[in-house]
Scaffold this active site. Structure first.
Site, mmCIF file in Angstrom:
data_model
loop_
_atom_site.group_PDB
_atom_site.id
_atom_site.type_symbol
_atom_site.label_atom_id
_atom_site.label_comp_id
_atom_site.label_asym_id
_atom_site.label_seq_id
_atom_site.Cartn_x
_atom_site.Cartn_y
_atom_site.Cartn_z
ATOM 1 N N HIS A 1 -48.557 40.750 -0.205
ATOM 2 C CA HIS A 1 -48.939 39.595 -1.097
ATOM 3 C C HIS A 1 -48.118 39.271 -2.328
ATOM 4 C CE1 HIS A 1 -51.828 36.710 -2.953
ATOM 5 N NE2 HIS A 1 -51.556 37.447 -4.082
ATOM 6 N N ASP B 1 -26.159 30.140 28.063
ATOM 7 C CA ASP B 1 -26.391 28.503 28.353
ATOM 8 C C ASP B 1 -26.023 28.160 29.737
ATOM 9 O OD1 ASP B 1 -26.964 28.172 25.861
ATOM 10 O OD2 ASP B 1 -25.847 26.791 25.231
HETATM 11 C C1 LIG Z 1 -25.640 21.697 17.081
HETATM 12 C C2 LIG Z 1 -26.157 22.925 17.668
HETATM 13 C C3 LIG Z 1 -26.867 23.696 17.033
HETATM 14 C C4 LIG Z 1 -27.805 24.895 17.392
HETATM 15 N N1 LIG Z 1 -28.156 25.555 16.696
HETATM 16 C C5 LIG Z 1 -28.639 26.811 17.261
HETATM 17 C C6 LIG Z 1 -29.436 27.741 16.680
HETATM 18 O O1 LIG Z 1 -29.844 27.386 15.259
HETATM 19 N N2 LIG Z 1 -30.192 28.571 17.164
HETATM 20 C C7 LIG Z 1 -29.856 29.004 18.402
HETATM 21 O O2 LIG Z 1 -30.203 29.820 19.038
HETATM 22 N N3 LIG Z 1 -29.013 28.057 19.382
HETATM 23 C C8 LIG Z 1 -28.498 27.020 18.804
HETATM 24 N N4 LIG Z 1 -27.680 26.296 19.442
HETATM 25 C C9 LIG Z 1 -27.538 26.548 20.884
HETATM 26 C C10 LIG Z 1 -26.445 27.780 20.795
HETATM 27 O O3 LIG Z 1 -25.003 27.417 20.140
HETATM 28 C C11 LIG Z 1 -25.818 28.244 22.354
HETATM 29 O O4 LIG Z 1 -27.073 28.540 22.949
HETATM 30 C C12 LIG Z 1 -25.174 29.313 22.245
HETATM 31 O O5 LIG Z 1 -23.688 29.034 21.763
HETATM 32 C C13 LIG Z 1 -24.834 29.860 23.811
HETATM 33 O O6 LIG Z 1 -23.886 30.774 23.999
HETATM 34 P P1 LIG Z 1 -23.084 31.256 25.289
HETATM 35 O O7 LIG Z 1 -22.373 32.443 25.016
HETATM 36 O O8 LIG Z 1 -23.960 31.031 26.341
HETATM 37 O O9 LIG Z 1 -22.068 29.897 25.357
HETATM 38 P P2 LIG Z 1 -21.168 29.239 24.270
HETATM 39 O O10 LIG Z 1 -21.386 29.659 22.872
HETATM 40 O O11 LIG Z 1 -21.000 27.763 24.765
HETATM 41 O O12 LIG Z 1 -19.562 29.881 24.459
HETATM 42 C C14 LIG Z 1 -19.151 29.616 25.667
HETATM 43 C C15 LIG Z 1 -17.551 29.954 25.329
HETATM 44 O O13 LIG Z 1 -17.108 29.989 26.753
HETATM 45 C C16 LIG Z 1 -15.557 29.206 26.857
HETATM 46 N N5 LIG Z 1 -15.224 28.924 27.821
HETATM 47 C C17 LIG Z 1 -15.823 28.073 28.811
HETATM 48 N N6 LIG Z 1 -15.230 27.922 30.070
HETATM 49 C C18 LIG Z 1 -14.124 28.645 29.790
HETATM 50 C C19 LIG Z 1 -13.140 28.896 30.710
HETATM 51 N N7 LIG Z 1 -13.087 28.563 31.929
HETATM 52 N N8 LIG Z 1 -12.196 30.088 30.457
HETATM 53 C C20 LIG Z 1 -12.251 30.865 29.142
HETATM 54 N N9 LIG Z 1 -13.257 30.386 28.135
HETATM 55 C C21 LIG Z 1 -14.248 29.427 28.800
HETATM 56 C C22 LIG Z 1 -15.714 28.201 25.770
HETATM 57 O O14 LIG Z 1 -14.484 27.714 25.002
HETATM 58 C C23 LIG Z 1 -16.685 28.735 24.606
HETATM 59 O O15 LIG Z 1 -16.151 29.403 23.526
HETATM 60 C C24 LIG Z 1 -27.154 25.052 18.867
HETATM 61 C C25 LIG Z 1 -26.084 24.349 19.650
HETATM 62 C C26 LIG Z 1 -25.679 23.251 19.005
HETATM 63 C C27 LIG Z 1 -24.664 22.488 19.730
#
Ligand SMILES: Cc1cc2nc3c(=O)[nH]c(=O)nc-3n(C[C@H](O)[C@H](O)[C@H](O)COP(=O)(O)OP(=O)(O)OC[C@H]3O[C@@H](n4cnc5c(N)ncnc54)[C@H](O)[C@@H]3O)c2cc1C
Length: 481
Positions: free
Chosen positions: A460, A326
């Site tokens: 099917h 993200d």
């Molecule tokens: C309600 C909701 C429903 C969703 N449903 C879906 C779905 O059905 N399918 C789908 O594909 N996606 C879905 N998503 C999106 C999905 O959750 C994200 O795309 C995904 O979590 C991104 O993964 P990531 O590893 O980039 O970051 P994240 O999952 O956001 O993880 C980032 C981590 O970094 C940690 N962090 C941040 N800064 C620091 C720091 N400085 N030091 C140490 N740790 C830190 C945070 O605590 C967190 O744990 C949904 C999102 C939401 C909010």
């Protein structure tokens, strides 16, 4: 002395933890830093707990329609929201623990705290600014703590957080983000959902199933604006049939708060303003990357519109610093984050033939009722791109399995390049389409044309037969319509 690693990953969401597992598999000494919860937003507050909530909603919907299936269940079924939320939190906790297990199994060191990059090759981990929610997301045992750590490669995987509109900021009481919407202490009687992207519409669908009076307000002309308009028109009709109110081309300009309710001023396309009063509102106007307090400016890492700028392999403009998931920009989806993590680490390890992430082939799924799923170009985008196209459609109303399921409202739509037969896009609405779309994703990845799809045997009776029929329809050969 600071400990040395080959790879340090900041953030343990699906991007970060999957990258850590792959790095370890490739023989790289790896550590992951997490400040709040293993598994990130996805496992703790996103993908997984919402699907658990939506499953409760689905069971309740089925129970309330038992009569349609010839079954007798006395009275109207209702939800114990405390138990529904407890189940959802339990599912998250189980998977959060699973990530801890995976880190241990793959010999990935977990460093607990908040990381900041001090220079390429070095991070400092300080005290976390976020509370850890015990006992659901416990700090794993045997973690390393605050201090300075060195790594040849630093991967930023810090995810995203809810975006807020100025003047309509979430307050956690009357205006919720997905955090509060995920675990309500009680059900509101009425709810406004601002924004109809995947997050907004999934919550709208859940709360409607729970019996809440839901109004969705979307500024764009259609709900789920990134999806194909034909598909979203069918979804909208079904959601409205379930009693949801939906306003499109409508903008919330102001919110007035009372003690236990709020009134939204909604401006519609004709310039008129209507006031809608509800118990609670969910702000679902998108998410923004967590790029702050990471030392990016000082180190010179380039960002754009709140996200880290990367190439197809996760590389930033600074050697030895990468970003995935993200925080590296849209589409902000867990499977995109995971894929970027694997690609990034394989490139770091020097594997041959690593392909850059192709964002055009990332599927998108929305788990509302009815479900929506897609991959590739919409019809409008294909036309905009100047492609000469063939479009095929097949309605669920002509599919035996969908009728047997009692879910005959749906559509499968495919878009091909007229000249080459390349599959440019596939769009589905209806029962189980979030499971089915993967068939088209594989097809696109293998650069399949209509020819191979038409010669593939589909089982099917399945809803997947709508996929083959839609392909046949694009070429004037549909069989069952
Ligand atoms: C309600 C909701 C429903 C969703 N449903 C879906 C779905 O059905 N399918 C789908 O594909 N996606 C879905 N998503 C999106 C999905 O959750 C994200 O795309 C995904 O979590 C991104 O993964 P990531 O590893 O980039 O970051 P994240 O999952 O956001 O993880 C980032 C981590 O970094 C940690 N962090 C941040 N800064 C620091 C720091 N400085 N030091 C140490 N740790 C830190 C945070 O605590 C967190 O744990 C949904 C999102 C939401 C909010």
């Amino acid at each position: 002395m600071a400990e040395n690693y080959d790879v340090i990953i900041i953030g343990s969401g699906p991007g970060g933890y999957v990258a850590a597992v792959r790095a370890s598999q490739l023989g790289l000494k790896t550590a992951i830093v997490e400040r709040e919860h293993l598994g990130g937003i996805c496992l703790n507050w996103g993908c997984i707990p919402t699907k658990a909530l939506l499953r409760s909603a689905e069971v309740l919907d089925h129970a309330n329609h038992a009569k349609d299936y010839g079954l007798v269940l006395e009275g109207k079924m209702s939800a114990d929201v405390t138990a529904v939320v407890a189940r959802s939190r339990g599912v998250s906790a189980r998977l959060n623990g699973g990530v801890g297990f995976l880190m241990k199994k793959n010999k990935v060191d977990v460093i607990w705290g908040e990381a900041k990059i001090t220079k390429p090759g070095e991070i400092v981990v300080g005290k976390s600014s976020k509370p850890v929610v015990e006992p659901q997301n416990p700090v794993p045992k045997n973690v390393k703590g605050e201090g300075t750590y060195n790594a040849k490669h630093i991967i930023i995987a810090t995810g995203a957080r809810p975006r807020a509109l100025p003047g309509i900021e979430p307050d956690g009481k009357l205006i919720w983000t997905y955090f509060e919407a995920m675990k309500p202490a009680a059900l509101p009687k009425s709810l406004i959902v601002m924004g109809s992207g995947a997050i907004g519409i999934e919550f709208a669908s859940f709360y409607r199933s729970m019996g809440v009076d839901v109004t969705v307000v979307e500024v764009m002309p259609t709900i789920m604006p990134v999806e194909d308009v034909e598909v979203t028109a069918i979804a909208r009709k079904q959601l409205e049939k379930r009693g949801m109110k939906i306003l499109t081309s409508a903008k919330i300009t102001k919110v007035e708060k009372a003690a236990d309710s709020l009134t939204a001023h909604v401006e519609t396309a004709d310039g008129k303003v209507q006031q809608i009063t509800a118990d609670r509102m969910i702000s679902a106007v998108g998410v923004q990357g967590n790029i702050e307090n990471l030392g990016l400016e000082a180190v010179g890492v380039k960002t754009d519109r709140g996200c880290v700028v990367i190439d197809g392999y996760g590389k930033t403009n600074i050697a030895g610093i990468y970003a995935i998931g993200d925080v590296a920009g849209p589409p902000m989806l867990a499977h995109k984050a995971e894929h970027e993590g694997v690609v990034c680490v394989e490139k770091i390890a020097g594997l041959p033939n690593v392909h850059a992430t192709d964002k055009g082939k990332v599927p998108g799924c929305t788990y509302c009722h009815p479900q929506v799923a897609s991959v590739g170009l919409t019809e409008a985008k294909a036309k905009e791109a100047g492609r000469d196209i063939r479009v095929g459609r097949f309605s669920f109303a002509a599919n035996g399995k969908a009728i047997a399921l009692g879910e005959d409202q749906g559509l499968c739509k495919v878009i091909f390049d007229k000249k080459t037969g390349e599959l440019l896009g596939a769009h589905m609405v209806g029962a189980e389409v979030t499971e089915l779309i993967q068939g088209f994703v594989v097809a696109m990845n293998l650069e399949t044309t209509e020819e191979e799809l038409m010669h593939t045997i589909f089982p099917h009776p399945t809803v997947s037969e709508t996929m083959k029929e839609a392909v046949l329809d694009a070429y004037g050969r549909v069989l069952n319509a």
